[in-house]
Structure formats: structure tokens, C-alpha cells
Scaffold this motif. Structure first.
Motif, mmCIF file in Angstrom:
data_model
loop_
_atom_site.group_PDB
_atom_site.id
_atom_site.type_symbol
_atom_site.label_atom_id
_atom_site.label_comp_id
_atom_site.label_asym_id
_atom_site.label_seq_id
_atom_site.Cartn_x
_atom_site.Cartn_y
_atom_site.Cartn_z
ATOM 1 N N CYS A 63 0.856 -1.189 0.000
ATOM 2 C CA CYS A 63 0.000 0.000 0.000
ATOM 3 C C CYS A 63 0.892 1.238 0.000
ATOM 4 C CB CYS A 63 -0.886 -0.009 1.238
ATOM 5 S SG CYS A 63 -1.962 1.424 1.366
ATOM 6 N N LEU A 64 0.654 2.132 -0.945
ATOM 7 C CA LEU A 64 1.378 3.405 -0.989
ATOM 8 C C LEU A 64 0.509 4.459 -0.322
ATOM 9 C CD1 LEU A 64 3.716 5.200 -1.853
ATOM 10 C CD2 LEU A 64 2.623 5.419 -4.090
ATOM 11 N N VAL A 65 1.002 4.998 0.778
ATOM 12 C CA VAL A 65 0.265 5.996 1.549
ATOM 13 C C VAL A 65 0.865 7.363 1.265
ATOM 14 C CG1 VAL A 65 -0.412 6.749 3.861
ATOM 15 C CG2 VAL A 65 -0.131 4.309 3.379
ATOM 16 N N TRP A 66 0.082 8.254 0.666
ATOM 17 C CA TRP A 66 0.527 9.624 0.442
ATOM 18 C C TRP A 66 0.228 10.414 1.702
ATOM 19 C CZ3 TRP A 66 3.831 10.462 -3.139
ATOM 20 C CH2 TRP A 66 3.822 9.676 -4.288
ATOM 21 N N THR A 67 1.248 11.061 2.251
ATOM 22 C CA THR A 67 1.104 11.763 3.521
ATOM 23 C C THR A 67 0.605 13.194 3.379
ATOM 24 O OG1 THR A 67 3.376 12.586 3.486
ATOM 25 C CG2 THR A 67 2.998 10.406 4.492
ATOM 26 N N ASP A 68 0.742 13.780 2.192
ATOM 27 C CA ASP A 68 0.452 15.206 1.955
ATOM 28 C C ASP A 68 1.366 16.101 2.788
ATOM 29 O OD1 ASP A 68 -1.370 14.665 -0.004
ATOM 30 O OD2 ASP A 68 -3.143 15.196 1.158
ATOM 31 N N VAL A 69 2.516 15.566 3.174
ATOM 32 C CA VAL A 69 3.530 16.278 3.953
ATOM 33 C C VAL A 69 4.805 16.360 3.126
ATOM 34 C CG1 VAL A 69 5.024 16.088 6.002
ATOM 35 C CG2 VAL A 69 2.589 15.578 6.183
ATOM 36 N N LYS A 70 5.518 17.474 3.267
ATOM 37 C CA LYS A 70 6.847 17.607 2.667
ATOM 38 C C LYS A 70 7.813 18.001 3.777
ATOM 39 C CE LYS A 70 6.071 22.359 1.010
ATOM 40 N NZ LYS A 70 6.134 23.219 -0.180
ATOM 41 N N ALA A 71 9.101 17.714 3.552
ATOM 42 C CA ALA A 71 10.127 17.988 4.564
ATOM 43 C C ALA A 71 11.155 18.959 4.016
ATOM 44 C CB ALA A 71 10.813 16.685 4.970
ATOM 45 N N TYR A 72 11.539 19.932 4.840
ATOM 46 C CA TYR A 72 12.638 20.820 4.460
ATOM 47 C C TYR A 72 13.806 20.578 5.406
ATOM 48 C CZ TYR A 72 10.605 23.822 8.117
ATOM 49 O OH TYR A 72 10.094 24.310 9.286
ATOM 50 N N MET A 73 15.000 20.689 4.828
ATOM 51 C CA MET A 73 16.235 20.439 5.582
ATOM 52 C C MET A 73 17.370 21.138 4.883
ATOM 53 S SD MET A 73 16.447 16.487 4.322
ATOM 54 C CE MET A 73 14.708 16.386 3.915
ATOM 55 N N GLN A 74 18.525 21.090 5.476
ATOM 56 C CA GLN A 74 19.703 21.711 4.884
ATOM 57 C C GLN A 74 20.199 20.869 3.711
ATOM 58 O OE1 GLN A 74 20.641 24.906 6.113
ATOM 59 N NE2 GLN A 74 18.594 24.398 6.868
ATOM 60 N N ASP A 75 20.952 21.503 2.818
ATOM 61 C CA ASP A 75 21.388 20.833 1.584
ATOM 62 C C ASP A 75 22.228 19.582 1.826
ATOM 63 O OD1 ASP A 75 20.025 22.567 -0.050
ATOM 64 O OD2 ASP A 75 21.739 23.878 -0.372
ATOM 65 N N ASN A 76 22.908 19.507 2.951
ATOM 66 C CA ASN A 76 23.762 18.340 3.208
ATOM 67 C C ASN A 76 23.071 17.304 4.105
ATOM 68 O OD1 ASN A 76 23.770 19.866 5.526
ATOM 69 N ND2 ASN A 76 25.942 19.629 5.928
ATOM 70 N N GLU A 77 21.742 17.361 4.196
ATOM 71 C CA GLU A 77 21.003 16.447 5.062
ATOM 72 C C GLU A 77 20.066 15.558 4.249
ATOM 73 O OE1 GLU A 77 20.803 18.972 9.179
ATOM 74 O OE2 GLU A 77 19.164 19.273 7.762
ATOM 75 N N VAL A 78 19.594 14.507 4.910
ATOM 76 C CA VAL A 78 18.667 13.559 4.301
ATOM 77 C C VAL A 78 17.665 13.130 5.376
ATOM 78 C CG1 VAL A 78 20.135 11.551 4.806
ATOM 79 C CG2 VAL A 78 18.498 11.438 2.940
ATOM 80 N N LEU A 79 16.437 12.864 4.964
ATOM 81 C CA LEU A 79 15.434 12.309 5.866
ATOM 82 C C LEU A 79 15.324 10.831 5.549
ATOM 83 C CD1 LEU A 79 13.028 12.581 7.883
ATOM 84 C CD2 LEU A 79 11.593 13.082 5.899
ATOM 85 N N MET A 80 15.449 9.988 6.575
ATOM 86 C CA MET A 80 15.327 8.543 6.389
ATOM 87 C C MET A 80 14.058 8.059 7.080
ATOM 88 S SD MET A 80 19.264 7.251 6.719
ATOM 89 C CE MET A 80 19.693 8.192 8.166
ATOM 90 N N LEU A 81 13.279 7.269 6.361
ATOM 91 C CA LEU A 81 12.025 6.734 6.884
ATOM 92 C C LEU A 81 12.199 5.267 7.249
ATOM 93 C CD1 LEU A 81 9.614 8.215 4.194
ATOM 94 C CD2 LEU A 81 10.128 9.159 6.446
ATOM 95 N N TYR A 82 11.718 4.916 8.420
ATOM 96 C CA TYR A 82 11.731 3.536 8.897
ATOM 97 C C TYR A 82 10.374 3.232 9.506
ATOM 98 C CZ TYR A 82 16.831 4.040 8.828
ATOM 99 O OH TYR A 82 18.131 4.261 8.463
ATOM 100 N N VAL A 83 10.002 1.965 9.544
ATOM 101 C CA VAL A 83 8.809 1.546 10.265
ATOM 102 C C VAL A 83 9.219 1.304 11.708
ATOM 103 C CG1 VAL A 83 7.134 -0.330 10.515
ATOM 104 C CG2 VAL A 83 7.655 0.566 8.260
ATOM 105 N N ARG A 84 8.398 1.718 12.636
ATOM 106 C CA ARG A 84 8.681 1.468 14.059
ATOM 107 C C ARG A 84 8.873 -0.030 14.275
ATOM 108 N NH1 ARG A 84 5.870 5.786 17.757
ATOM 109 N NH2 ARG A 84 7.389 4.943 19.172
ATOM 110 N N SER A 85 9.810 -0.378 15.128
ATOM 111 C CA SER A 85 10.090 -1.794 15.356
ATOM 112 C C SER A 85 8.864 -2.543 15.869
ATOM 113 C CB SER A 85 11.260 -1.958 16.325
ATOM 114 O OG SER A 85 10.980 -1.300 17.548
ATOM 115 N N SER A 86 8.037 -1.897 16.686
ATOM 116 C CA SER A 86 6.859 -2.588 17.222
ATOM 117 C C SER A 86 5.854 -2.935 16.126
ATOM 118 C CB SER A 86 6.185 -1.722 18.298
ATOM 119 O OG SER A 86 5.760 -0.489 17.752
ATOM 120 N N ILE A 87 5.749 -2.100 15.103
ATOM 121 C CA ILE A 87 4.821 -2.399 14.000
ATOM 122 C C ILE A 87 5.349 -3.567 13.177
ATOM 123 C CG2 ILE A 87 3.822 -1.510 11.850
ATOM 124 C CD1 ILE A 87 3.657 1.218 13.236
ATOM 125 N N GLY A 88 6.645 -3.599 12.936
ATOM 126 C CA GLY A 88 7.242 -4.703 12.195
ATOM 127 C C GLY A 88 7.125 -6.019 12.943
#
Length: 124
Positions: A63-88
Motif C-alpha cells: 500500500c502506498l500511503v501519500w502523507t500530503d507532507v513535505k520535509a525541508y532540511m539543509q542541503d547536506n542532510e537527508v530524511l530517512m524513513l523507517y517503520v517502528r520496530s513494534s509495527i514490524g
């Protein structure tokens, strides 16, 4: 005299890192109030994302869930997404791609305004 081409300067006044709702024209769920990601408490390792609608992912389904959210950060940064361990562990739900990677340049992407989608897979 030799000149060096510099990368384009992206100016975000007073913005270091955070989340925003995407522009109305790119919203998947325009009539839903979007909850921006939050930390559960001051010791949380990361932010919790919220689905804008209720979803059921049957065993073996993606299932692809669109969040309608965007993230801003500095040019040398990255946002990493993980599933919470309890959900897995408890539900068998994992990210379809293992780890979601959001580059700083994805913010305000002209194709979708940087809208973050999370692809989930139910392994149970």
C-alpha cells in the motif's frame, strides 16, 4: 581567469529542518486535516508520521500511503524513513523499499511539491 560554476543557492528564510503540508494542488486528500510529524517526547529518536486516512493492508499486500507532507532540511542532510520496530514485530508491516530516503532537493519538487509517500508491505 578561470570561473567555477556554483550550485544554485536555495534560500529558506529561518528554516533549518521541519515539515509542512504540500500545496493544495498536490494534495491527495484535500479535505482532510493533515497532522504533521511529531516526536512522542524529548527522548524520541525520530518523528512519527500519521496517515491522513485509515488503511488496511491485508497479508501479502502493498500500500502506498501519500502523507500530503513535505520535509525541508539543509542541503547536506537527508530524511530517512523507517517503520517502528513494534509495527514490524507485532503486525509484520515493513517498508517496501527497506528504508525511505528523502533528499533535501525533493522539497518543493515541481512535479509534486515534495509530497512524501510511504510504501508499506504486510509480510504476515
Amino acid at each position: 581567469m578561470k570561473t567555477t560554476k556554483l550550485p544554485p543557492l536555495r534560500i529558506r528564510l529561518n528554516k533549518i529542518r521541519g515539515f509542512e503540508v504540500v500545496s493544495d494542488e498536490f494534495r491527495k486528500y484535500p479535505k482532510v486535516e493533515i497532522q504533521l510529524p511529531t516526536r512522542s517526547d524529548e527522548r524520541s529518536a525520530g518523528y512519527d508520521f500519521y496517515t491522513p486516512v485509515d488503511i488496511i493492508i491485508s497479508p501479502g499486500q502493498r500500500c502506498l500511503v501519500w502523507t500530503d507532507v513535505k520535509a525541508y532540511m539543509q542541503d547536506n542532510e537527508v530524511l530517512m524513513l523507517y517503520v517502528r520496530s513494534s509495527i514490524g514485530v507485532k503486525k509484520g508491516v515493513v517498508l517496501s523499499n527497506g528504508t525511505g530516503i528523502i533528499d533535501a532537493s525533493y522539497y518543493s519538487n515541481p512535479d509534486n511539491d515534495g509530497r512524501i509517500g510511504i510504501s508499506l508491505f504486510n509480510t504476515s
